[in-house]
Design an enzyme around this catalytic site. Sequence first.
Site, PDB file in Angstrom:
ATOM      1  N   GLY A  21       0.824  -1.214   0.000  1.00  0.00           N
ATOM      2  CA  GLY A  21       0.000   0.000   0.000  1.00  0.00           C
ATOM      3  C   GLY A  21       0.850   1.252   0.000  1.00  0.00           C
ATOM      4  O   GLY A  21       0.515   2.241   0.659  1.00  0.00           O
ATOM      5  N   ALA A  22       1.933   1.242  -0.780  1.00  0.00           N
ATOM      6  CA  ALA A  22       2.913   2.328  -0.729  1.00  0.00           C
ATOM      7  C   ALA A  22       2.602   3.476  -1.669  1.00  0.00           C
ATOM      8  O   ALA A  22       3.414   4.397  -1.804  1.00  0.00           O
ATOM      9  CB  ALA A  22       4.312   1.780  -1.038  1.00  0.00           C
ATOM     10  N   ASN A  23       1.440   3.468  -2.304  1.00  0.00           N
ATOM     11  CA  ASN A  23       1.144   4.542  -3.258  1.00  0.00           C
ATOM     12  C   ASN A  23       0.509   5.765  -2.601  1.00  0.00           C
ATOM     13  O   ASN A  23       0.365   6.801  -3.228  1.00  0.00           O
ATOM     14  CB  ASN A  23       0.218   4.033  -4.365  1.00  0.00           C
ATOM     15  CG  ASN A  23      -1.095   3.511  -3.827  1.00  0.00           C
ATOM     16  OD1 ASN A  23      -1.146   2.375  -3.371  1.00  0.00           O
ATOM     17  ND2 ASN A  23      -2.138   4.321  -3.850  1.00  0.00           N
ATOM     18  N   GLY A  25      -0.734   7.726   1.582  1.00  0.00           N
ATOM     19  CA  GLY A  25      -0.878   7.672   3.029  1.00  0.00           C
ATOM     20  C   GLY A  25       0.327   7.196   3.791  1.00  0.00           C
ATOM     21  O   GLY A  25       1.476   7.566   3.503  1.00  0.00           O
ATOM     22  N   GLY A  27       1.724   4.260   3.906  1.00  0.00           N
ATOM     23  CA  GLY A  27       2.651   3.454   3.128  1.00  0.00           C
ATOM     24  C   GLY A  27       3.615   4.298   2.329  1.00  0.00           C
ATOM     25  O   GLY A  27       4.820   4.016   2.283  1.00  0.00           O
ATOM     26  N   TYR A 167     -14.164  -4.870   9.953  1.00  0.00           N
ATOM     27  CA  TYR A 167     -12.882  -4.167  10.025  1.00  0.00           C
ATOM     28  C   TYR A 167     -12.185  -4.486  11.346  1.00  0.00           C
ATOM     29  O   TYR A 167     -10.986  -4.787  11.379  1.00  0.00           O
ATOM     30  CB  TYR A 167     -13.086  -2.657   9.890  1.00  0.00           C
ATOM     31  CG  TYR A 167     -11.777  -1.881   9.889  1.00  0.00           C
ATOM     32  CD1 TYR A 167     -10.892  -1.981   8.821  1.00  0.00           C
ATOM     33  CD2 TYR A 167     -11.427  -1.048  10.959  1.00  0.00           C
ATOM     34  CE1 TYR A 167      -9.691  -1.283   8.820  1.00  0.00           C
ATOM     35  CE2 TYR A 167     -10.241  -0.352  10.957  1.00  0.00           C
ATOM     36  CZ  TYR A 167      -9.372  -0.473   9.890  1.00  0.00           C
ATOM     37  OH  TYR A 167      -8.182   0.209   9.890  1.00  0.00           O
TER      38      TYR A 167
END
Length: 296
Positions: A21-23, A25, A27, A167
């Site tokens: 999820g590095a794209n 926030g 990440g 969640y």
Amino acid sequence: MSRWTEADIPGQTGRTVLVTGANSGLGLRTAQVLAANGAHVIMGCRSVQRGETARRSVQGSAEVLELDLADLSSVRTAAEKVEALDVLVNNAGIMAVPNGRTVDGFERQFGTNHLGHAALTWLLLPALRQRPGARVVTVSSLMHRAGRIDFEDPNWERRPYSLQGSYGQSKLANILFARELDRRSQDVTSIAAHPGMTATELTNNMADAHKSVVMRVGGKISHLFSQSVEMGALPQLYAATSPEARGGEYYGPDSFNGARGYPTVARMTAAARDDLAANRLWELTIKLTGIAPDLP
């Protein structure tokens, strides 16, 4: 613990880190900071296009790896491309999404946040073992406090679906998995972390149409008290880099009941400390994913 900041990160030259999820926030911030400190960062992203856009904001060595945690075939393909790894940061996640299924038929939040990351971690164990002192950091949430794992119906097939419940279950699973991995592994350190209340795309992009009135109001209130992404990323950066971070521990912000502040040892619920549940989740995850980790 003193006020630990990005300035306390030791040099990362020669280390390889994979951040899911590095794209955007947390990440993206984690990738930017680690690359700036000398690490080569592999940015695991579902969208290669978005990943490449994000990579241009990283000052240092970085590459994009296509990775869809909601598709176990994608997880397998991505893991096969990683040869050696010092740190895996299981950061990606989805929050309060409508009831739906992953490619493999799992409830989306449990399937993406827990099962996808567990499968990725297990498949990357050979790469992690190539590097002494390798670590796995799994990012949970304050919402784990509301979590309960239904071992008979983890994918919400027989009970009414709950945005918050699903969640919370997935975030509780993150901590149980991190602790059980550390207990079972002799050569890889596993640590959990959480960002407190941080303003990211995870919360900003939740469609109002799919949120209850309580969630909409609560989201607006929480946004007022949220800290920056720079502060929110500190606990996972601490877990990934600090020589003082301990395996099996859980780190988060030190103020306002874990909502804001600097990294410290965070409070876990009794459910998160349940070793029997952690072992049971481990076995359930093997059954659901069809992946058997190479561990005793």
